[in-house]
Design a protein around this motif. Structure first.
Motif, short mmCIF file in Angstrom:
data_model
loop_
_atom_site.label_atom_id
_atom_site.label_comp_id
_atom_site.label_asym_id
_atom_site.label_seq_id
_atom_site.Cartn_x
_atom_site.Cartn_y
_atom_site.Cartn_z
N UNK A 459 -3.31 0.72 40.25
CA UNK A 459 -3.07 1.45 39.01
C UNK A 459 -2.41 0.64 37.92
N UNK A 460 -1.68 -0.40 38.28
CA UNK A 460 -0.98 -1.17 37.24
C UNK A 460 -1.97 -1.90 36.34
N UNK A 461 -3.12 -2.31 36.89
CA UNK A 461 -4.14 -2.93 36.06
C UNK A 461 -4.76 -1.95 35.07
N UNK A 462 -4.89 -0.68 35.48
CA UNK A 462 -5.41 0.35 34.57
C UNK A 462 -4.45 0.54 33.40
N UNK A 463 -3.15 0.54 33.70
CA UNK A 463 -2.16 0.64 32.63
C UNK A 463 -2.30 -0.52 31.66
N UNK A 464 -2.49 -1.71 32.18
CA UNK A 464 -2.65 -2.89 31.32
C UNK A 464 -3.86 -2.74 30.40
N UNK A 465 -4.97 -2.24 30.93
CA UNK A 465 -6.16 -2.03 30.10
C UNK A 465 -5.85 -1.08 28.95
N UNK A 466 -5.12 -0.01 29.26
CA UNK A 466 -4.75 0.94 28.22
C UNK A 466 -3.85 0.33 27.16
N UNK A 467 -2.90 -0.49 27.60
CA UNK A 467 -2.00 -1.15 26.65
C UNK A 467 -2.79 -2.04 25.70
N UNK A 487 2.38 -9.34 27.92
CA UNK A 487 3.84 -9.45 27.84
C UNK A 487 4.51 -8.09 28.03
N UNK A 488 4.05 -7.06 27.32
CA UNK A 488 4.64 -5.73 27.44
C UNK A 488 4.57 -5.23 28.89
N UNK A 489 3.42 -5.40 29.49
CA UNK A 489 3.18 -4.95 30.86
C UNK A 489 4.10 -5.69 31.84
N UNK A 490 4.14 -7.02 31.70
CA UNK A 490 4.98 -7.82 32.60
C UNK A 490 6.46 -7.54 32.42
N UNK A 491 6.88 -7.39 31.15
CA UNK A 491 8.29 -7.12 30.88
C UNK A 491 8.71 -5.76 31.43
N UNK A 492 7.84 -4.76 31.30
CA UNK A 492 8.14 -3.45 31.87
C UNK A 492 8.31 -3.54 33.38
N UNK A 493 7.42 -4.28 34.03
CA UNK A 493 7.54 -4.47 35.47
C UNK A 493 8.80 -5.21 35.85
N UNK A 494 9.15 -6.23 35.05
CA UNK A 494 10.37 -7.01 35.32
C UNK A 494 11.61 -6.14 35.22
N UNK A 510 5.58 2.12 35.16
CA UNK A 510 5.41 0.96 34.30
C UNK A 510 5.01 1.42 32.90
N UNK A 511 4.04 2.33 32.83
CA UNK A 511 3.62 2.85 31.53
C UNK A 511 4.77 3.55 30.81
#
Length: 526
Positions: A459-467, A487-494, A510-511
């Protein structure tokens, strides 16, 4: 803006030649600066008296010469230094030979090692707290064997049995500078001090695991001159400065139309979560409006799960979108700023045909992910009929299908495969994984600064596509959307890994954490 570059072995050799021949810096000066910078950093991380005993292992080339300079400065600073060389004195040339001569003038103990037994003997005699690994650097391209392999295996054993620390110069010996592959065997470093640029091998596994903490040391490259001449390496490590430069904070009178309307074509029976997460990621990343087009049996589910999104039910066949959806989709495309296709889309024949027809019709900027990529792997030439700006976001398995390779080949050289896919598809490519790679058709490469194991979850890849789709809808171009989205996706995960733990947080979390990340970017004082 000064970029943090990532260089290949060939690029580093070229930069050295330019700096010496065109700019006029002598090779002796560069080696002196490299050795001094390493010694200064060494003294920061391994201070006396706990790490006073040091064993410098010098290889046969200029990396060995760097080791001699380091030995000199540590000796002068009061460390107990011994040098073990793996080449006879007469084989050293140029600046390496000069620096060996200087080390010997200072009286630093020096021994040429010809057998593993000799190495073990001198190790026991000196009982070092730290080994300086100056055996091989970026120039190594062959598998290590014989004495070098035996000594490296022994070093790694001493780390475990005795707690000996290892300080590697430029790269851990045995790690490929270009791919991160292990060339037979490799030193497991605690600290790696590299010069001027990161190396690809320090950002790709398994090499990254061998590098420990990485520090980039300046040795005086004239970067303004190099930029002016166009000599800078093609790969860039994304930093916060670059992201804040690209990010456009909202100012003045703002409304949802200015924030863009994104169409998400996703979801099928058994894969409804993918469409939801894509739309959620898009909304959290700031899209003004999101319409989720999906098989009609899922419309009520989505409308209930995510009331902030608009939904549209499409004709379906066996739970996947059917060919009559095309006419409806053509109507839905009107007024939209970008389109995301693929998450949970479906793989049956009618869904495949629908995707190909839609790609012929749409003129919107595109994000293609998941099932859309699997379908495209059958015939990449379909993209030649679509001139839209587009971003492909494959994971290694999808990239392997697209390039007709196996996953091992993809992981062995991620930079090459990302560049190859970008060129073949004339698209910006986001090859997902630790330090995700963004590649452009023009040959530029960007590394995400984030390696977050907790993002390795469905699901995290789906969130990235949406971002990324939301950013396209807001008016960013394809490359900007990919860079900001990753960057937004990775920073949220971090941040989630720091708040909740290294893994176990979900894609929806994450989203939902994205607004906090955007707040930090929008406020320069955060």
């Amino acid at each position: 803006m000064k970029y943090q570059h990532v260089a290949s072995a060939v690029e580093m050799q070229h930069l050295d030649q330019v700096v010496m021949k065109e700019f006029g810096l002598l090779s002796e000066i560069l080696m002196e600066r490299a050795g001094l910078a390493c010694a200064q950093y060494f003294m920061e991380v391994f201070p006396k008296p706990n790490f006073k005993r040091v064993l410098v292992l010098s290889g046969p080339g200029n990396n060995g010469g760097d080791g001699f300079v380091i030995a000199r400065y540590l000796w002068e600073a009061g460390y107990e230094v011994n040098i073990l060389s793996f080449s006879s004195k007469r084989k050293y040339k140029g600046e390496a030979k000069k620096n060996l001569t200087l080390a010997l003038k200072l009286g630093i103990p020096y021994q040429v090692i010809k057998t593993l037994q000799e190495f073990q003997k001198y190790f026991v005699q000196t009982n070092p707290a730290v080994i300086v690994d100056a055996l091989f650097g970026t120039g190594l391209s062959r598998n290590l064997s014989g004495l070098y392999a035996e000594v490296i295996e022994r070093i790694n054993k001493y780390k475990i049995e005795r707690g000996t620390k290892v300080f590697s110069v430029d790269l851990p010996s045995g790690v490929s500078a270009d791919t991160g592959e292990i060339l037979g065997t490799a030193v497991v470093a605690d600290v790696t001090a590299t010069f001027e640029c990161l190396k690809h091998g320090l950002l790709n596994y398994p090499g990254k695991e061998f590098a420990g903490e990485v520090k980039i040391l300046s040795i005086g490259y004239p970067w303004r001159y190099l930029y002016a001449k166009g000599y800078e390496p093609k790969a860039i490590f994304i930093n916060e400065e670059l992201i804040k430069f690209l990010f456009k904070p909202r100012k003045g009178y703002f409304h949802k139309s200015r924030a863009g309307h994104l169409l998400v074509f996703a979801g099928s029976k058994g894969k409804s979560g993918a469409g939801y997460l894509t739309a959620l990621g898009a909304l959290r990343a700031g899209a003004g409006l999101v319409t989720l087009a999906t098989p009609s049996s899922l419309q009520t589910i989505y409308a209930t799960m995510l009331p902030e999104a608009l939904t549209y039910g499409l004709p379906e066949w066996e739970g996947e979108p059917d060919l009559p959806s095309l006419e409806i989709l053509e109507t839905l495309l009107a007024g939209k700023k970008a389109l995301v296709i693929g998450p949970g889309f479906g793989l049956k024949e009618r869904a495949q045909r629908l995707l190909f027809l839609l790609l012929e019709k749409t003129t919107l900027p595109l994000v293609l992910d998941a099932d859309a990529l699997t379908i495209l792997a059958q015939d990449l030439t379909i993209l030649s009929q679509n001139k839209n700006p587009r971003i492909l976001t494959p994971h290694p398995g999808e990239a392997a299908r697209l390039l007709k390779l196996n996953v091992t080949e993809i992981l062995r050289n991620r930079v090459y495969t990302a560049q190859e896919l970008a060129t073949q598809t004339n698209s910006v490519v986001v090859l997902k994984g630790p330090h995700s790679i963004i590649a452009t058709p023009e040959g530029r490469v960007y590394y995400s600064p984030f390696d977050v194991p907790g993002l390795a979850q469905g699901g995290t890849g789906d969130v990235l596509s949406g971002i990324i789709g939301a950013l396209l809808a807001q008016g960013y171009n394809s490359l900007e959307s990919a860079l900001l989205g990753v960057y937004l996706h990775g920073k949220a995960g971090k941040l989630l890994s720091e708040l909740k733990g290294p893994h176990g947080f979900t894609a929806s979390e994450v989203a939902n954490h994205l607004p906090s990340v955007i707040k930090r970017m929008a406020n320069p004082y955060d």
